[in-house]
Design a protein around this motif. Structure first.
Motif, PDB file in Angstrom:
ATOM      1  N   ILE A  28      36.318  28.485  32.537  1.00  0.00           N
ATOM      2  CA  ILE A  28      35.119  27.634  32.377  1.00  0.00           C
ATOM      3  C   ILE A  28      33.979  28.444  31.759  1.00  0.00           C
ATOM      4  N   THR A  29      33.792  29.675  32.224  1.00  0.00           N
ATOM      5  CA  THR A  29      32.667  30.482  31.730  1.00  0.00           C
ATOM      6  C   THR A  29      32.842  30.806  30.252  1.00  0.00           C
ATOM      7  N   GLU A  49      42.184  35.662  25.526  1.00  0.00           N
ATOM      8  CA  GLU A  49      42.645  35.120  26.807  1.00  0.00           C
ATOM      9  C   GLU A  49      44.047  35.618  27.159  1.00  0.00           C
ATOM     10  N   TYR A  50      44.202  36.070  28.385  1.00  0.00           N
ATOM     11  CA  TYR A  50      45.467  36.582  28.931  1.00  0.00           C
ATOM     12  C   TYR A  50      46.554  35.515  28.959  1.00  0.00           C
ATOM     13  N   GLY A  56      41.895  29.273  32.885  1.00  0.00           N
ATOM     14  CA  GLY A  56      41.686  30.301  33.913  1.00  0.00           C
ATOM     15  C   GLY A  56      42.087  29.782  35.277  1.00  0.00           C
ATOM     16  N   ARG A  57      41.137  29.829  36.211  1.00  0.00           N
ATOM     17  CA  ARG A  57      41.445  29.416  37.593  1.00  0.00           C
ATOM     18  C   ARG A  57      41.520  27.892  37.759  1.00  0.00           C
ATOM     19  N   TYR A  76      47.007  24.776  41.724  1.00  0.00           N
ATOM     20  CA  TYR A  76      46.989  26.024  42.508  1.00  0.00           C
ATOM     21  C   TYR A  76      45.545  26.508  42.691  1.00  0.00           C
ATOM     22  N   ALA A  78      41.231  25.415  41.426  1.00  0.00           N
ATOM     23  CA  ALA A  78      40.200  24.434  41.797  1.00  0.00           C
ATOM     24  C   ALA A  78      40.785  23.027  41.874  1.00  0.00           C
ATOM     25  N   TRP A  80      38.907  20.322  43.936  1.00  0.00           N
ATOM     26  CA  TRP A  80      37.881  19.319  44.240  1.00  0.00           C
ATOM     27  C   TRP A  80      36.692  19.493  43.306  1.00  0.00           C
ATOM     28  N   GLN A  82      33.062  19.261  43.669  1.00  0.00           N
ATOM     29  CA  GLN A  82      32.325  19.335  44.936  1.00  0.00           C
ATOM     30  C   GLN A  82      30.841  19.142  44.717  1.00  0.00           C
ATOM     31  N   VAL A 248      43.275  42.077  27.394  1.00  0.00           N
ATOM     32  CA  VAL A 248      42.297  43.139  27.117  1.00  0.00           C
ATOM     33  C   VAL A 248      42.590  44.308  28.063  1.00  0.00           C
ATOM     34  N   PHE A 277      35.929  38.000  33.191  1.00  0.00           N
ATOM     35  CA  PHE A 277      37.009  38.271  34.138  1.00  0.00           C
ATOM     36  C   PHE A 277      36.486  38.089  35.563  1.00  0.00           C
ATOM     37  N   GLU A 443      31.940  32.830  37.672  1.00  0.00           N
ATOM     38  CA  GLU A 443      31.466  32.181  38.907  1.00  0.00           C
ATOM     39  C   GLU A 443      30.786  33.188  39.824  1.00  0.00           C
ATOM     40  N   GLY A 451      31.530  30.815  43.570  1.00  0.00           N
ATOM     41  CA  GLY A 451      32.713  30.226  44.206  1.00  0.00           C
ATOM     42  C   GLY A 451      33.073  28.849  43.689  1.00  0.00           C
ATOM     43  N   TYR A 452      32.160  28.217  42.960  1.00  0.00           N
ATOM     44  CA  TYR A 452      32.402  26.847  42.491  1.00  0.00           C
ATOM     45  C   TYR A 452      32.504  26.801  40.959  1.00  0.00           C
ATOM     46  N   MET A 453      33.162  25.742  40.475  1.00  0.00           N
ATOM     47  CA  MET A 453      33.247  25.539  39.020  1.00  0.00           C
ATOM     48  C   MET A 453      31.856  25.480  38.397  1.00  0.00           C
TER      49      MET A 453
HETATM   50  C1  LIG Z   1      42.631  28.607  44.975  1.00  0.00           C
HETATM   51  C2  LIG Z   1      41.306  28.225  44.366  1.00  0.00           C
HETATM   52  C3  LIG Z   1      40.664  27.080  44.797  1.00  0.00           C
HETATM   53  C4  LIG Z   1      39.437  26.711  44.236  1.00  0.00           C
HETATM   54  N1  LIG Z   1      38.868  25.529  44.613  1.00  0.00           N
HETATM   55  C5  LIG Z   1      37.752  25.095  43.995  1.00  0.00           C
HETATM   56  C6  LIG Z   1      37.264  23.789  44.226  1.00  0.00           C
HETATM   57  O1  LIG Z   1      37.896  22.998  44.929  1.00  0.00           O
HETATM   58  N2  LIG Z   1      36.099  23.419  43.633  1.00  0.00           N
HETATM   59  C7  LIG Z   1      35.404  24.261  42.808  1.00  0.00           C
HETATM   60  O2  LIG Z   1      34.342  23.884  42.301  1.00  0.00           O
HETATM   61  N3  LIG Z   1      35.875  25.503  42.527  1.00  0.00           N
HETATM   62  C8  LIG Z   1      37.033  25.921  43.100  1.00  0.00           C
HETATM   63  N4  LIG Z   1      37.544  27.144  42.786  1.00  0.00           N
HETATM   64  C9  LIG Z   1      36.729  28.070  41.953  1.00  0.00           C
HETATM   65  C10 LIG Z   1      36.826  27.793  40.463  1.00  0.00           C
HETATM   66  O3  LIG Z   1      38.169  27.664  40.093  1.00  0.00           O
HETATM   67  C11 LIG Z   1      36.194  28.981  39.727  1.00  0.00           C
HETATM   68  O4  LIG Z   1      34.843  29.110  40.150  1.00  0.00           O
HETATM   69  C12 LIG Z   1      36.163  28.847  38.209  1.00  0.00           C
HETATM   70  O5  LIG Z   1      37.338  28.275  37.708  1.00  0.00           O
HETATM   71  C13 LIG Z   1      35.949  30.234  37.618  1.00  0.00           C
HETATM   72  O6  LIG Z   1      35.846  30.187  36.221  1.00  0.00           O
HETATM   73  P1  LIG Z   1      35.539  31.526  35.406  1.00  0.00           P
HETATM   74  O7  LIG Z   1      35.550  31.154  33.968  1.00  0.00           O
HETATM   75  O8  LIG Z   1      34.335  32.187  35.946  1.00  0.00           O
HETATM   76  O9  LIG Z   1      36.755  32.503  35.738  1.00  0.00           O
HETATM   77  P2  LIG Z   1      38.310  32.376  35.346  1.00  0.00           P
HETATM   78  O10 LIG Z   1      38.742  30.967  35.433  1.00  0.00           O
HETATM   79  O11 LIG Z   1      39.023  33.377  36.165  1.00  0.00           O
HETATM   80  O12 LIG Z   1      38.320  32.808  33.813  1.00  0.00           O
HETATM   81  C14 LIG Z   1      38.477  34.138  33.411  1.00  0.00           C
HETATM   82  C15 LIG Z   1      39.561  34.215  32.371  1.00  0.00           C
HETATM   83  O13 LIG Z   1      39.755  35.580  32.007  1.00  0.00           O
HETATM   84  C16 LIG Z   1      41.138  35.793  31.784  1.00  0.00           C
HETATM   85  N5  LIG Z   1      41.460  37.223  31.936  1.00  0.00           N
HETATM   86  C17 LIG Z   1      41.476  37.956  33.074  1.00  0.00           C
HETATM   87  N6  LIG Z   1      41.810  39.238  32.808  1.00  0.00           N
HETATM   88  C18 LIG Z   1      42.000  39.314  31.475  1.00  0.00           C
HETATM   89  C19 LIG Z   1      42.342  40.373  30.579  1.00  0.00           C
HETATM   90  N7  LIG Z   1      42.544  41.622  31.013  1.00  0.00           N
HETATM   91  N8  LIG Z   1      42.460  40.089  29.260  1.00  0.00           N
HETATM   92  C20 LIG Z   1      42.244  38.832  28.793  1.00  0.00           C
HETATM   93  N9  LIG Z   1      41.903  37.794  29.586  1.00  0.00           N
HETATM   94  C21 LIG Z   1      41.774  38.034  30.923  1.00  0.00           C
HETATM   95  C22 LIG Z   1      41.825  34.943  32.819  1.00  0.00           C
HETATM   96  O14 LIG Z   1      43.148  34.635  32.453  1.00  0.00           O
HETATM   97  C23 LIG Z   1      40.915  33.703  32.863  1.00  0.00           C
HETATM   98  O15 LIG Z   1      41.376  32.680  32.019  1.00  0.00           O
HETATM   99  C24 LIG Z   1      38.813  27.524  43.267  1.00  0.00           C
HETATM  100  C25 LIG Z   1      39.476  28.673  42.813  1.00  0.00           C
HETATM  101  C26 LIG Z   1      40.714  29.005  43.342  1.00  0.00           C
HETATM  102  C27 LIG Z   1      41.433  30.193  42.799  1.00  0.00           C
END
Ligand SMILES: Cc1cc2nc3c(=O)[nH]c(=O)nc-3n(C[C@H](O)[C@H](O)[C@H](O)COP(=O)(O)OP(=O)(O)OC[C@H]3O[C@@H](n4cnc5c(N)ncnc54)[C@H](O)[C@@H]3O)c2cc1C
Length: 517
Positions: A28-29, A49-50, A56-57, A76, A78, A80, A82, A248, A277, A443, A451-453
């Motif tokens: 998302i970020t 992207e890996y 991502g998550r 697996y 996110a 909800w 929320q 990376v 990351f 996040e 902790g949230y999307m």
């Molecule tokens: C089990 C679980 C339940 C959740 N439940 C909820 C929920 O119900 N509601 C809610 O709002 N949020 C929830 N979340 C949180 C939400 O998923 C995250 O806050 C959000 O998706 C994070 O986005 P991000 O872009 O910050 O990080 P990420 O989604 O982690 O994005 C980072 C990206 O970097 C990539 N990356 C990592 N290392 C490397 C590397 N070395 N080289 C290249 N790429 C790399 C990863 O593959 C990933 O795609 C949950 C998360 C989990 C894991």
């Protein structure tokens, strides 16, 4: 001797591809940063992207078989949306996007819950009411601590102070189960480990500011569909600016810009790079190497914050043998707090009717434990709990059983971040702050929505805007940390709240510890 990343690559005969902004990660970020840049006419960026797709998550897997014979797609990560928003109030930007891309979802009803212990169904709904009342009182006190700059405490102390003492209640195991469900089940850490002020605040920002509604995503295209939709508005199909399946390894920011070195030997030379990351990836030794090593203030910030693990364990049966008129089942184990506590039926209208599926969630220590066990070992524990919850049912063995191991997933190393007790907003700002041309977002960098999307989305938009203004030369004379332009403020020395002259005998301090021997 160690050869700098860019030189070693040149020796292999390669040339780094040049770009203005390297966006590391397509969660998302990362996607929100790219979108914000594109909206500001900065189109010279590369996303690395890996994984083999955007999200991502926002991560799903196939599980068992749906009623149509095809595998069921389960989230697996996110699950909800929320805190959706109230009419006339501010709407959660994630909810706006879920609606825009018609993501199939259904309201989760947290009051549709039955309660159990090792002998079967037992009513301890009164504990839920008592806990919720305590949390309201605690929230008011936490707000005062923040407003008056009073030293933070643990969430445990905050709850104790307003009279919530699980071990002193009539049925401590039930009180533990309720507290686990409504606290650990949200933050993935215990009240002992986490901050009163900042965890009360993060809950208010989402559930009071937006609303207390939680909608469960059941879209069989996957929850990441909305993010892919957003990306499709500024990335062409097969756009070469999106490099999937690219890991990376190393970030060299010793020179003018940042050199991104990937495991496949390719490299990118960027004016600015931003790593999105997870905190779990940043905390791993040598997963991503930084050249030079990150400064002390940055390292301490990365080490200080918590990345929790939250594990949904999915089960499918030949038939639905559990009550179909509720959504949640809460289990109070006689011995162990957090032992397979919250169960959720997926075989319900609006979810996956006819799926005969349910899932149970564990966090942190229990997550780490089940991650080290085989599926068969975990299944045996899970089935023992189900059989004690439903002593009058001949509970069959599941036909499918599956769960993620977030703690060792090499692109996440954990589920989502949390705020520990005993730190400050300044310490968190150090997690956000850029180190020269190397930027950080995700996040975990969100002070209000970690902790949230929505935390990931807001941070992506903020860093995207800052980088766009820098690239477009719009930050002219802006000082460090000045508003929304330019570099972020940071605190190279974090002071406690106690001045040195207060370390004296009247505060119980043996003055000799500060004197030369
Ligand atoms: C089990 C679980 C339940 C959740 N439940 C909820 C929920 O119900 N509601 C809610 O709002 N949020 C929830 N979340 C949180 C939400 O998923 C995250 O806050 C959000 O998706 C994070 O986005 P991000 O872009 O910050 O990080 P990420 O989604 O982690 O994005 C980072 C990206 O970097 C990539 N990356 C990592 N290392 C490397 C590397 N070395 N080289 C290249 N790429 C790399 C990863 O593959 C990933 O795609 C949950 C998360 C989990 C894991």
């Amino acid at each position: 001797s160690v050869i700098p990343a860019d030189q070693s690559h040149r020796r292999q005969g390669g040339t780094c591809q040049k770009t203005k902004v390297a966006i590391l990660g397509a969660g998302i970020t990362g996607i929100t940063i790219a979108q914000t840049l594109a909206n500001a006419s900065v189109t010279d960026f590369i996303i690395v992207e890996y994984k083999d797709e955007i999200g991502g998550r926002l991560h799903h897997e196939n599980f068992g078989k749906g009623p149509d014979g095809k595998p069921l797609l389960v989230e697996y990560g996110a699950n909800w949306a929320q805190g959706l928003g109230k009419p006339g109030g501010k709407e959660n930007p994630i909810w706006t996007l879920e609606k825009k891309w018609n993501i199939t979802n259904t309201p989760s009803n947290f009051s549709a819950i039955l309660t159990y212990n090792e002998t079967g169904e037992v009513d301890f709904a009164s504990e839920i009411e008592e806990y919720e009342n305590a949390v309201d009182r605690m929230g008011a006190e936490a707000g005062e601590l923040l407003a008056d700059n009073i030293q933070d405490r643990t969430m445990r102390e905050g709850l104790t102070h307003v009279g919530w003492k699980p071990s002193q209640r009539d049925y401590p195991q039930a009180a533990d189960a309720v507290e686990w469900w409504l606290y650990d089940g949200e933050q993935a850490y215990t009240p002992e480990e986490t901050s009163l002020v900042f965890n009360a605040a993060v809950s208010n920002f989402t559930f009071l500011q937006f609303s207390d509604e939680n909608n469960f995503i059941v879209d069989q295209r996957g929850h990441n569909t909305w993010l892919k939709g957003e990306a499709s508005e500024f990335l062409a199909a097969n756009d070469t600016r999106l490099r999937l399946n690219t890991v990376v390894d190393r970030l060299d920011y010793s020179g003018e810009g940042v050199v991104v070195l990937n495991r496949d030997g390719s490299c990118i030379e960027a004016d600015y790079a931003v790593t999105t990351f997870s905190l779990g990836v940043l905390q791993q030794e040598d997963v991503v190497a930084f050249e030079p090593a990150l400064p002390e203030w940055k390292q301490v910030a990365i080490e200080s914050f918590l990345i929790g693990t939250y594990t949904k364990i999915f089960l499918q049966f030949n038939e639905t043998w559990w009550p179909t008129d509720t959504e949640f089942f809460l289990y109070a184990d006689p011995v162990q707090r957090g032992w397979y506590p919250i169960w959720q039926s997926l075989d319900k209208a609006g979810f996956f009717p006819g799926s005969h599926a349910l899932f149970v969630t564990v966090t942190e220590r229990e997550s780490r434990r089940v991650e080290r066990m085989t599926d068969a070992e975990t299944q045996a524990e899970v089935m023992a709990v189900l059989r004690s919850m439903f002593p009058d049912v001949a509970v069959p063995e599941p036909t499918a059983f599956q769960y993620p191991r977030w703690g060792t997933t090499p692109w996440a190393y954990g589920s989502f971040s949390c705020w520990p007790a005993g730190t400050t907003l300044e310490q968190h700002q150090n997690l956000r702050a850029n180190v020269g041309r190397l930027w950080f977002a995700g996040e975990h960098t969100s002070a209000s929505y970690f902790g949230y999307m929505q935390g990931a989305w807001y941070e992506g938009r903020d860093v995207g805007n800052r980088l766009a203004r820098l690239v477009n030369g719009l930050c002219g004379g802006a000082a460090l940390g000045d508003g929304l332009c330019g570099e972020m403020v940071r605190y190279e020395v974090l002071h406690g709240t106690t001045e040195e002259d207060k370390y004296n005998i009247s505060n119980g301090w043996d003055g000799s510890s500060f004197q030369e021997s």
